[in-house]
Write a protein that holds these residues in place. Structure first.
Motif, PDB file in Angstrom:
ATOM      1  N   GLU A  57      52.015  10.932  -8.613  1.00 42.59           N
ATOM      2  CA  GLU A  57      51.802  10.519  -9.998  1.00 42.59           C
ATOM      3  C   GLU A  57      52.710   9.340 -10.342  1.00 42.59           C
ATOM      4  O   GLU A  57      53.935   9.428 -10.253  1.00 42.59           O
ATOM      5  CB  GLU A  57      52.076  11.683 -10.947  1.00 42.59           C
ATOM      6  CG  GLU A  57      51.743  11.382 -12.397  1.00 42.59           C
ATOM      7  CD  GLU A  57      51.984  12.567 -13.300  1.00 42.59           C
ATOM      8  OE1 GLU A  57      51.363  12.628 -14.362  1.00 42.59           O
ATOM      9  OE2 GLU A  57      52.794  13.437 -12.947  1.00 42.59           O
ATOM     10  N   GLU A  58      52.096   8.246 -10.765  1.00 35.16           N
ATOM     11  CA  GLU A  58      52.847   7.046 -11.110  1.00 35.16           C
ATOM     12  C   GLU A  58      52.950   6.917 -12.629  1.00 35.16           C
ATOM     13  O   GLU A  58      52.000   7.172 -13.359  1.00 35.16           O
ATOM     14  CB  GLU A  58      52.167   5.807 -10.536  1.00 35.16           C
ATOM     15  CG  GLU A  58      52.955   4.525 -10.751  1.00 35.16           C
ATOM     16  CD  GLU A  58      52.266   3.307 -10.155  1.00 35.16           C
ATOM     17  OE1 GLU A  58      52.827   2.202 -10.273  1.00 35.16           O
ATOM     18  OE2 GLU A  58      51.160   3.462  -9.586  1.00 35.16           O
ATOM     19  N   ILE A  59      54.114   6.522 -13.086  1.00 39.40           N
ATOM     20  CA  ILE A  59      54.341   6.264 -14.511  1.00 39.40           C
ATOM     21  C   ILE A  59      54.379   4.758 -14.702  1.00 39.40           C
ATOM     22  O   ILE A  59      55.024   4.033 -13.943  1.00 39.40           O
ATOM     23  CB  ILE A  59      55.660   6.897 -14.983  1.00 39.40           C
ATOM     24  CG1 ILE A  59      55.652   8.408 -14.700  1.00 39.40           C
ATOM     25  CG2 ILE A  59      55.886   6.638 -16.472  1.00 39.40           C
ATOM     26  CD1 ILE A  59      57.015   9.049 -14.828  1.00 39.40           C
ATOM     27  N   ILE A  60      53.684   4.282 -15.710  1.00 43.19           N
ATOM     28  CA  ILE A  60      53.603   2.841 -15.931  1.00 43.19           C
ATOM     29  C   ILE A  60      53.960   2.515 -17.381  1.00 43.19           C
ATOM     30  O   ILE A  60      54.109   3.408 -18.219  1.00 43.19           O
ATOM     31  CB  ILE A  60      52.198   2.297 -15.617  1.00 43.19           C
ATOM     32  CG1 ILE A  60      51.157   2.907 -16.575  1.00 43.19           C
ATOM     33  CG2 ILE A  60      51.824   2.590 -14.160  1.00 43.19           C
ATOM     34  CD1 ILE A  60      49.782   2.277 -16.459  1.00 43.19           C
ATOM     35  N   ALA A  61      54.110   1.223 -17.649  1.00 44.49           N
ATOM     36  CA  ALA A  61      54.320   0.732 -19.011  1.00 44.49           C
ATOM     37  C   ALA A  61      53.040   0.031 -19.452  1.00 44.49           C
ATOM     38  O   ALA A  61      52.519  -0.826 -18.732  1.00 44.49           O
ATOM     39  CB  ALA A  61      55.498  -0.227 -19.059  1.00 44.49           C
ATOM     40  N   VAL A  62      52.508   0.413 -20.608  1.00 43.09           N
ATOM     41  CA  VAL A  62      51.286  -0.203 -21.105  1.00 43.09           C
ATOM     42  C   VAL A  62      51.532  -0.827 -22.470  1.00 43.09           C
ATOM     43  O   VAL A  62      52.383  -0.366 -23.248  1.00 43.09           O
ATOM     44  CB  VAL A  62      50.121   0.802 -21.183  1.00 43.09           C
ATOM     45  CG1 VAL A  62      49.751   1.300 -19.800  1.00 43.09           C
ATOM     46  CG2 VAL A  62      50.455   1.967 -22.095  1.00 43.09           C
TER      47      VAL A  62
END
Length: 307
Positions: free
Chosen positions: A169-174
């Motif tokens: 699971e990757e966490i990103i900035a949107v």
């Protein structure tokens, strides 16, 4: 096998509904009976099995240890009786899979897999619920769910369970499309504190890795202006401002593909650990469950290649 002569199907139905709702009042409304009638049925059942099935705390009815064990088999009996009734009527037998799904898999992965599965298994009902990982895993162990699409439980809690990884699971900035920071090929992490940040609440599974990442880039003291992992709340907040939202990729993958949100390039990735399929190690995984797990694997490969 000896079945107590006083045990009736209504006892099981009352027990299961009270267990689902943790409340006599709510269960009475669902079953359209009076609360005293439900209380009487629960007392009768506890007398029949010779154990207290609920701990009464204030206005809640919480399953006792014996109640958790009883629920596993009572839920299975209910499903088997429903299946037997349909078979006796000559109806097309409908099977059912009960799934627990983390929000990160609920917006894109599971709906896409369910659509594919439905085409090949039109008589199997998918009964899907979302929630926190700990609560879903508890329901899985108790037999209320057939499988959970979420994070693996801590090693000490994996006894009797199997875990099949789907992806890390990757966490990103949107951000919103057209955000000023999108003009840069790579985001200067030091500049992040100049913008409103939306962070996961402390109880969220992704909160520790996000906090660790912020600390690693020198922003450990940043608290953010809003805390949420809700797609509806986060999307609305981002689209109406220049805020930067740290969220699991799976939650916003649909929004990214369709251009509703934009991914902010970060110099260092943020990973929250493996997301996958958990199920009981009791040999009860039938052909429908295996087929749905295959659909999840196929869907993961298709979706991850398009983001």
């Amino acid at each position: 096998m000896e079945i107590p002569s006083r045990l009736r199907l209504r006892h099981l139905r009352v027990f299961l509904e009270v267990a689902r709702q943790d409340s006599l009042t709510a269960a009475a409304g669902t079953l359209h009976v009076t609360q005293p009638a439900l209380s009487k049925a629960i007392r009768e059942l506890e007398d029949i099995v010779g154990a207290s099935l609920f701990d009464r705390t204030h206005r809640r009815m919480v399953l006792s240890e014996a109640g958790h064990r009883f629920r596993v088999h009572a839920a299975r009996i209910e499903r088997d009786l429903d299946r037997a009734t349909r078979a006796a009527r000559g109806a097309v037998e409908r099977t059912r899979l009960t799934l627990g799904v983390l929000p990160t898999a609920a917006t894109d992965l599971v709906p896409s897999a369910a659509h594919t599965f439905g085409r090949s298994h039109p008589t199997c009902l998918l009964d899907i619920t979302t929630g926190g990982n700990a609560a879903l895993m508890a329901e899985l162990r108790e037999g209320a769910l057939d499988l959970v699409v979420g994070r693996m439980a801590p090693p000490d809690d994996m006894a009797g369970l199997l875990f099949e990884q789907l992806y890390p699971e990757e966490i990103i900035a949107v951000v919103r499309p057209g955000h000023p920071l999108l003009t840069n090929a790579e985001t200067d992490v030091a500049a992040l504190e100049d913008w409103p940040l939306i962070l996961p609440p402390p109880a969220a599974l992704i909160a520790p890795p996000v906090r660790s990442w912020l600390t690693s880039v020198g922003l450990g003291d940043v608290d953010g202006t809003l805390r949420t992992v809700s797609l509806a709340v986060g999307r609305g907040a981002v689209l109406g401002s220049d805020a930067i939202w740290f969220i699991s990729l799976g939650v916003v993958s649909f929004e990214l593909r369709h251009g509703h949100l934009a991914r902010l390039p970060l110099s260092k990735p943020i990973f929250a650990g493996p997301l996958g399929i958990s199920r009981r190690d009791d040999g009860a995984d039938g052909p429908e469950m295996r087929a749905f797990c295959d659909c999840l694997q196929t869907t993961v490969r298709a979706l991850r290649g398009r983001i």
